[in-house]
Design a protein around this motif. Sequence first.
Motif, PDB file in Angstrom:
ATOM      1  N   ILE A 273       0.834  -1.205  -0.008  1.00  0.00           N
ATOM      2  CA  ILE A 273       0.055  -0.185   0.127  1.00  0.00           C
ATOM      3  C   ILE A 273       0.944   1.309   0.282  1.00  0.00           C
ATOM      4  N   TYR A 274       1.938   1.236   0.726  1.00  0.00           N
ATOM      5  CA  TYR A 274       2.826   2.549   0.926  1.00  0.00           C
ATOM      6  C   TYR A 274       4.037   2.283   0.163  1.00  0.00           C
ATOM      7  N   ASP A 275       4.782   1.198  -0.201  1.00  0.00           N
ATOM      8  CA  ASP A 275       5.983   1.262  -0.665  1.00  0.00           C
ATOM      9  C   ASP A 275       5.850   1.232  -2.208  1.00  0.00           C
ATOM     10  N   PRO A 276       6.486   2.276  -2.699  1.00  0.00           N
ATOM     11  CA  PRO A 276       6.457   2.445  -4.136  1.00  0.00           C
ATOM     12  C   PRO A 276       7.052   1.280  -5.089  1.00  0.00           C
ATOM     13  N   ARG A 277       8.086   0.646  -4.286  1.00  0.00           N
ATOM     14  CA  ARG A 277       8.648  -0.499  -4.843  1.00  0.00           C
ATOM     15  C   ARG A 277       7.678  -1.943  -5.119  1.00  0.00           C
TER      16      ARG A 277
ATOM     17  N   GLN B 257      -1.706   1.669  -8.957  1.00  0.00           N
ATOM     18  CA  GLN B 257      -1.349   2.412  -7.791  1.00  0.00           C
ATOM     19  C   GLN B 257      -0.087   3.472  -7.915  1.00  0.00           C
ATOM     20  N   PHE B 258       0.624   3.264  -8.787  1.00  0.00           N
ATOM     21  CA  PHE B 258       1.502   4.081  -8.958  1.00  0.00           C
ATOM     22  C   PHE B 258       1.298   5.406  -9.964  1.00  0.00           C
ATOM     23  N   VAL B 259       0.402   5.086 -10.873  1.00  0.00           N
ATOM     24  CA  VAL B 259      -0.273   6.140 -11.861  1.00  0.00           C
ATOM     25  C   VAL B 259      -1.061   7.126 -10.880  1.00  0.00           C
ATOM     26  N   ALA B 260      -1.578   6.333  -9.828  1.00  0.00           N
ATOM     27  CA  ALA B 260      -2.549   7.120  -9.100  1.00  0.00           C
ATOM     28  C   ALA B 260      -1.871   8.103  -8.151  1.00  0.00           C
ATOM     29  N   MET B 261      -0.741   7.352  -7.538  1.00  0.00           N
ATOM     30  CA  MET B 261      -0.005   8.364  -6.803  1.00  0.00           C
ATOM     31  C   MET B 261       0.721   9.608  -7.319  1.00  0.00           C
ATOM     32  N   THR B 262       1.227   9.077  -8.754  1.00  0.00           N
ATOM     33  CA  THR B 262       1.549  10.275  -9.685  1.00  0.00           C
ATOM     34  C   THR B 262       0.782  11.263  -9.709  1.00  0.00           C
ATOM     35  N   GLY B 263      -0.435  10.828 -10.260  1.00  0.00           N
ATOM     36  CA  GLY B 263      -1.645  11.722 -10.450  1.00  0.00           C
ATOM     37  C   GLY B 263      -2.008  12.669  -9.295  1.00  0.00           C
ATOM     38  N   LEU B 264      -2.130  11.942  -8.327  1.00  0.00           N
ATOM     39  CA  LEU B 264      -2.277  12.855  -7.029  1.00  0.00           C
ATOM     40  C   LEU B 264      -1.303  13.969  -6.739  1.00  0.00           C
ATOM     41  N   ILE B 265       0.055  13.487  -6.964  1.00  0.00           N
ATOM     42  CA  ILE B 265       1.015  14.762  -6.574  1.00  0.00           C
ATOM     43  C   ILE B 265       1.007  15.677  -7.464  1.00  0.00           C
ATOM     44  N   MET B 266       0.614  15.494  -8.798  1.00  0.00           N
ATOM     45  CA  MET B 266       0.571  16.401 -10.135  1.00  0.00           C
ATOM     46  C   MET B 266      -0.513  17.227  -9.771  1.00  0.00           C
ATOM     47  N   THR B 267      -1.741  16.762  -9.269  1.00  0.00           N
ATOM     48  CA  THR B 267      -2.751  17.476  -8.889  1.00  0.00           C
ATOM     49  C   THR B 267      -2.638  18.297  -7.822  1.00  0.00           C
ATOM     50  N   ILE B 268      -1.953  18.000  -6.541  1.00  0.00           N
ATOM     51  CA  ILE B 268      -1.494  18.715  -5.629  1.00  0.00           C
ATOM     52  C   ILE B 268      -0.891  19.933  -6.035  1.00  0.00           C
TER      53      ILE B 268
ATOM     54  N   GLY C   4      -6.336  -0.352  -7.293  1.00  0.00           N
ATOM     55  CA  GLY C   4      -5.174  -0.858  -7.728  1.00  0.00           C
ATOM     56  C   GLY C   4      -4.729  -1.527  -6.625  1.00  0.00           C
ATOM     57  N   THR C   5      -4.931  -1.131  -5.321  1.00  0.00           N
ATOM     58  CA  THR C   5      -4.546  -1.737  -4.237  1.00  0.00           C
ATOM     59  C   THR C   5      -5.303  -3.143  -3.837  1.00  0.00           C
ATOM     60  N   VAL C   6      -6.665  -3.132  -3.969  1.00  0.00           N
ATOM     61  CA  VAL C   6      -7.408  -4.343  -4.035  1.00  0.00           C
ATOM     62  C   VAL C   6      -6.776  -5.280  -5.105  1.00  0.00           C
ATOM     63  N   ALA C   7      -6.423  -5.174  -6.342  1.00  0.00           N
ATOM     64  CA  ALA C   7      -5.707  -5.983  -7.187  1.00  0.00           C
ATOM     65  C   ALA C   7      -4.246  -6.361  -6.746  1.00  0.00           C
ATOM     66  N   ASN C   8      -3.718  -5.516  -6.266  1.00  0.00           N
ATOM     67  CA  ASN C   8      -2.341  -5.668  -5.616  1.00  0.00           C
ATOM     68  C   ASN C   8      -2.212  -6.844  -4.508  1.00  0.00           C
ATOM     69  N   LEU C   9      -3.087  -6.667  -3.645  1.00  0.00           N
ATOM     70  CA  LEU C   9      -3.325  -7.421  -2.394  1.00  0.00           C
ATOM     71  C   LEU C   9      -3.604  -8.584  -2.757  1.00  0.00           C
ATOM     72  N   ASN C  10      -4.481  -9.015  -3.840  1.00  0.00           N
ATOM     73  CA  ASN C  10      -5.116 -10.198  -4.071  1.00  0.00           C
ATOM     74  C   ASN C  10      -4.309 -10.822  -5.132  1.00  0.00           C
TER      75      ASN C  10
END
Length: 73
Positions: free
Chosen positions: A6-10, A16-27, A57-63
């Motif tokens: 959930i929190y480690d970019p690696r 998830q990575f696209v969402a985090m990048t989008g969130l940063i760019m939106t901020i 993305g998190t749901v998909a990643n965790l599953n």
Amino acid sequence: MKLSKIYDPREMNSYQFVAMTGLIMTIVANIILLVIGKMVDNFEALYLCWLVFFALGTVANLNSKPNDHHHHH
């Protein structure tokens, strides 16, 4: 369940990575808009979009299984 997915970019998947990048760019864009004194209607809706995209993305990643990578040859 590995919570670092959930929190480690690696360990994030591409959604998830696209969402985090989008969130940063939106901020950053929101800060720029505040500095120049402009307003964009419904701009805050982007935050909800990135949150939903990250959650899915998190749901998909965790599953996913540890070596469940889709390689196309």
